[in-house]
Design a protein around this motif. Structure first.
Motif, PDB file in Angstrom:
ATOM      1  N   SER A  24     -11.359   4.141   1.681  1.00  0.00           N
ATOM      2  CA  SER A  24     -10.970   5.443   2.229  1.00  0.00           C
ATOM      3  C   SER A  24      -9.595   5.423   2.886  1.00  0.00           C
ATOM      4  N   LEU A  25      -9.266   4.337   3.592  1.00  0.00           N
ATOM      5  CA  LEU A  25      -8.007   4.279   4.353  1.00  0.00           C
ATOM      6  C   LEU A  25      -6.926   3.460   3.649  1.00  0.00           C
ATOM      7  N   ALA A  26      -7.125   3.152   2.363  1.00  0.00           N
ATOM      8  CA  ALA A  26      -6.170   2.285   1.661  1.00  0.00           C
ATOM      9  C   ALA A  26      -4.769   2.878   1.635  1.00  0.00           C
ATOM     10  N   VAL A  27      -4.637   4.113   1.169  1.00  0.00           N
ATOM     11  CA  VAL A  27      -3.309   4.716   1.048  1.00  0.00           C
ATOM     12  C   VAL A  27      -2.728   5.030   2.416  1.00  0.00           C
ATOM     13  N   ALA A  28      -3.570   5.344   3.370  1.00  0.00           N
ATOM     14  CA  ALA A  28      -3.094   5.638   4.723  1.00  0.00           C
ATOM     15  C   ALA A  28      -2.458   4.424   5.385  1.00  0.00           C
ATOM     16  N   SER A  29      -2.661   3.227   4.821  1.00  0.00           N
ATOM     17  CA  SER A  29      -2.129   2.011   5.443  1.00  0.00           C
ATOM     18  C   SER A  29      -0.696   1.696   5.032  1.00  0.00           C
ATOM     19  N   ILE A  30      -0.074   2.544   4.175  1.00  0.00           N
ATOM     20  CA  ILE A  30       1.330   2.333   3.812  1.00  0.00           C
ATOM     21  C   ILE A  30       2.227   2.744   4.973  1.00  0.00           C
ATOM     22  N   ILE A  31       3.504   2.377   4.874  1.00  0.00           N
ATOM     23  CA  ILE A  31       4.511   2.821   5.839  1.00  0.00           C
ATOM     24  C   ILE A  31       5.561   3.623   5.072  1.00  0.00           C
ATOM     25  N   ARG A  32       5.705   4.897   5.411  1.00  0.00           N
ATOM     26  CA  ARG A  32       6.668   5.749   4.716  1.00  0.00           C
ATOM     27  C   ARG A  32       8.075   5.509   5.253  1.00  0.00           C
ATOM     28  N   LYS A  33       9.027   5.365   4.327  1.00  0.00           N
ATOM     29  CA  LYS A  33      10.413   5.086   4.698  1.00  0.00           C
ATOM     30  C   LYS A  33      11.330   6.037   3.942  1.00  0.00           C
ATOM     31  N   THR A  34      12.317   6.561   4.597  1.00  0.00           N
ATOM     32  CA  THR A  34      13.244   7.473   3.922  1.00  0.00           C
ATOM     33  C   THR A  34      14.243   6.719   3.055  1.00  0.00           C
ATOM     34  N   GLN A  35      14.545   5.454   3.402  1.00  0.00           N
ATOM     35  CA  GLN A  35      15.591   4.726   2.691  1.00  0.00           C
ATOM     36  C   GLN A  35      15.076   3.958   1.473  1.00  0.00           C
ATOM     37  N   VAL A  36      13.789   3.998   1.206  1.00  0.00           N
ATOM     38  CA  VAL A  36      13.217   3.305   0.046  1.00  0.00           C
ATOM     39  C   VAL A  36      13.328   4.209  -1.182  1.00  0.00           C
ATOM     40  N   THR A  37      13.684   3.619  -2.327  1.00  0.00           N
ATOM     41  CA  THR A  37      13.810   4.386  -3.563  1.00  0.00           C
ATOM     42  C   THR A  37      12.454   4.937  -3.994  1.00  0.00           C
ATOM     43  N   ALA A  38      12.428   6.220  -4.346  1.00  0.00           N
ATOM     44  CA  ALA A  38      11.177   6.863  -4.738  1.00  0.00           C
ATOM     45  C   ALA A  38      10.771   6.443  -6.144  1.00  0.00           C
ATOM     46  N   GLY A  39       9.490   6.156  -6.332  1.00  0.00           N
ATOM     47  CA  GLY A  39       8.947   5.822  -7.639  1.00  0.00           C
ATOM     48  C   GLY A  39       7.713   6.646  -7.921  1.00  0.00           C
ATOM     49  N   VAL A  40       6.938   6.204  -8.876  1.00  0.00           N
ATOM     50  CA  VAL A  40       5.640   6.806  -9.201  1.00  0.00           C
ATOM     51  C   VAL A  40       4.576   5.743  -8.977  1.00  0.00           C
ATOM     52  N   ILE A  83      -5.024  -3.274  -4.568  1.00  0.00           N
ATOM     53  CA  ILE A  83      -4.985  -2.212  -3.569  1.00  0.00           C
ATOM     54  C   ILE A  83      -4.660  -2.769  -2.184  1.00  0.00           C
ATOM     55  N   ALA A  84      -5.024  -4.021  -1.920  1.00  0.00           N
ATOM     56  CA  ALA A  84      -4.768  -4.611  -0.605  1.00  0.00           C
ATOM     57  C   ALA A  84      -3.273  -4.721  -0.303  1.00  0.00           C
ATOM     58  N   SER A  85      -2.442  -4.712  -1.339  1.00  0.00           N
ATOM     59  CA  SER A  85      -0.996  -4.824  -1.114  1.00  0.00           C
ATOM     60  C   SER A  85      -0.417  -3.575  -0.465  1.00  0.00           C
ATOM     61  N   MET A  86      -1.206  -2.515  -0.335  1.00  0.00           N
ATOM     62  CA  MET A  86      -0.719  -1.305   0.334  1.00  0.00           C
ATOM     63  C   MET A  86      -0.556  -1.496   1.835  1.00  0.00           C
ATOM     64  N   VAL A  87      -1.254  -2.445   2.418  1.00  0.00           N
ATOM     65  CA  VAL A  87      -1.214  -2.611   3.875  1.00  0.00           C
ATOM     66  C   VAL A  87       0.216  -2.928   4.326  1.00  0.00           C
ATOM     67  N   GLY A  88       0.786  -2.011   5.111  1.00  0.00           N
ATOM     68  CA  GLY A  88       2.134  -2.197   5.629  1.00  0.00           C
ATOM     69  C   GLY A  88       3.230  -2.115   4.585  1.00  0.00           C
ATOM     70  N   ARG A  89       2.920  -1.664   3.388  1.00  0.00           N
ATOM     71  CA  ARG A  89       3.921  -1.614   2.317  1.00  0.00           C
ATOM     72  C   ARG A  89       4.882  -0.453   2.556  1.00  0.00           C
ATOM     73  N   PRO A  90       6.204  -0.714   2.580  1.00  0.00           N
ATOM     74  CA  PRO A  90       7.159   0.390   2.728  1.00  0.00           C
ATOM     75  C   PRO A  90       7.251   1.193   1.433  1.00  0.00           C
ATOM     76  N   VAL A  91       6.995   2.480   1.518  1.00  0.00           N
ATOM     77  CA  VAL A  91       6.977   3.378   0.364  1.00  0.00           C
ATOM     78  C   VAL A  91       7.824   4.597   0.697  1.00  0.00           C
ATOM     79  N   SER A  92       8.592   5.065  -0.266  1.00  0.00           N
ATOM     80  CA  SER A  92       9.449   6.227  -0.040  1.00  0.00           C
ATOM     81  C   SER A  92       8.631   7.439   0.383  1.00  0.00           C
ATOM     82  N   ASP A  93       9.210   8.245   1.276  1.00  0.00           N
ATOM     83  CA  ASP A  93       8.523   9.474   1.654  1.00  0.00           C
ATOM     84  C   ASP A  93       8.592  10.514   0.547  1.00  0.00           C
TER      85      ASP A  93
END
Length: 420
Positions: free
Chosen positions: A48-64, A136-146
């Protein structure tokens, strides 16, 4: 002795998976503990909280980023293959990298390589080196574009995206939900039923596999499904045209049953009853019956007539058998556009399937439907057998597929324009 060893190994694998999921769940809860409202969703599902564990960053390149239930190369069936095809085409159209997250199984390095190679060959992926396959565990603390674009597939992947949206980690406008069945129907009325149903109302952009499913969602859930985001099932038309060319009129008709006893929506027991009724009737005299899809014990139908199971066939073996089968009998008690009935009709055969909320009866004259009742389906089987006896193979016909939705490429273009 071998059976006991296999059972022990299976139990050990399940225990390891359960331990890993518990470990992953604890990591997701710890990573989101400071996000307001997040802990209210802990325990609904392990992820349930997998995606919520990412860290959104403005400077990270956006992907899919696409979430899939599993990515084992040996378990890439029609639904997952369609999801991969959609994700690859969308990422290439937007000129973005693609990240694939496996929800329930940790892919090995070898499996990740095999999956990327499969996509390169099957989907002509020119930039396949930019595809990452991650647990899916790699999402924890993963910087992802906003500005990351997310794709949910099975409801268990859409649910953690929904949770992340509810607590403000994601914007639902940045999520595409690829819907390929009415998945609440996989469960009795329960927490799983309610959670699966809630994902349809999460505010995501919905891309739907086939017009019959879209019609069902509009009716059952009062959803405003955009017709431009409804695509026809992706059939292997090249192999189906070859199967049609190889068809010959049989001295006695043959019936292929898509028999999967461990998939409740395939109505195995009702199918067996209908086959017995057909085999004991005059129409069933001399007919040969076989089963594909999943191995099961041989079933006595009538006298010396039996239903022999051929189990799961290779992709090529399936199309070869299709060209030698007059009547396909395939049941699916969900609005998902099951491929075997369509494959049979496109390749010049005759199909019997169950009706569901009026979504199938008018698709094609050689697609015979009845309510999921043994007597009614047995009668339709007899009709199909007599039709096969009295007519020549019809030849390749894919024109009716346009009734089921737009080409996937057109839907990808429309979706990409909405999210670009």
């Amino acid at each position: 002795m071998l059976d006991l060893l296999e059972q022990a190994q299976s139990l050990r694998r399940r225990a390891l998976r359960r331990a890993r999921r518990n470990r992953d769940e604890r990591a997701f809860i710890a990573a989101t503990s400071t996000v307001p409202g997040s802990l209210a969703f802990a325990g609904l599902q392990p992820m349930s909280l997998a995606v919520a564990s990412i860290i959104r960053k403005t400077q990270v390149t956006a992907g899919v980023s696409v979430l899939l239930p599993q990515v084992q190369p040996e378990a890439i069936f029609a639904g997952i293959k369609t999801a991969l095809h959609f994700a690859v085409d969308l990422a290439e159209t937007l000129d973005r990298s693609l990240t694939i997250y496996a929800l329930w199984e940790n892919p090995t390095g070898q499996q990740s390589h095999q999956l990327r190679e499969m996509m390169r060959v099957d989907f002509h992926l020119s930039r396949w080196a930019e595809v990452r396959v991650l647990p899916i565990a790699s999402m924890v603390g993963r910087p992802v574009s906003d500005r990351e674009l997310w794709i949910g597939t099975h409801w268990t992947t859409a649910h953690p995206l929904d949770v992340a949206s509810r607590i403000g980690v994601l914007d639902p406008d940045q999520v595409i939900y690829l819907v390929q069945d009415y998945e609440p129907g996989f469960y009795p009325w329960s927490t799983e039923f309610a959670l699966a149903r809630s994902t349809y109302h999460a505010g995501f952009r919905m891309v739907v596999n086939s017009e019959p499913l879209a019609a069902y969602l509009r009716d059952a859930e009062q959803l405003d499904v955009d017709p431009a985001l409804v695509f026809a099932p992706s059939l292997d038309l090249g192999r189906l045209e070859e199967s049609a060319a190889n068809r010959r009129k049989s001295a006695q008709p043959s019936v292929m049953f898509y028999g999967r006893p461990n998939k409740p929506r395939n109505l195995f027991a009702i199918g067996i009853s209908a086959l017995k009724l057909s085999a004991t009737s005059p129409a069933g005299s001399g007919v040969s019956y076989s089963s594909v899809g999943e191995s099961h014990a041989t079933v006595a139908l009538a006298g010396t007539t039996t239903l022999a199971s051929r189990g799961k066939l290779s992709w090529q073996g399936y199309f070869e058998l299709l060209s030698n089968t007059d009547v396909m009998f395939s049941l699916q008690h969900s609005p998902h556009p099951s491929h075997p009935p369509l494959d049979s009709v496109v390749s010049g055969g005759i199909t019997v399937t169950n009706e569901l909320a009026g979504t199938r009866a008018a698709l094609h004259p050689r697609l015979l439907t009845a309510e999921p009742d043994p007597t009614l389906l047995g009668q339709r089987l007899n009709d199909a057998i007599e039709m096969a006896r009295s007519s020549e193979p019809a030849g390749f016909d894919s024109t009716f597929i346009t009734k089921l939705g737009a080409p996937l490429t057109d839907v990808v273009k429309h979706a990409s324009a909405l999210v670009a």
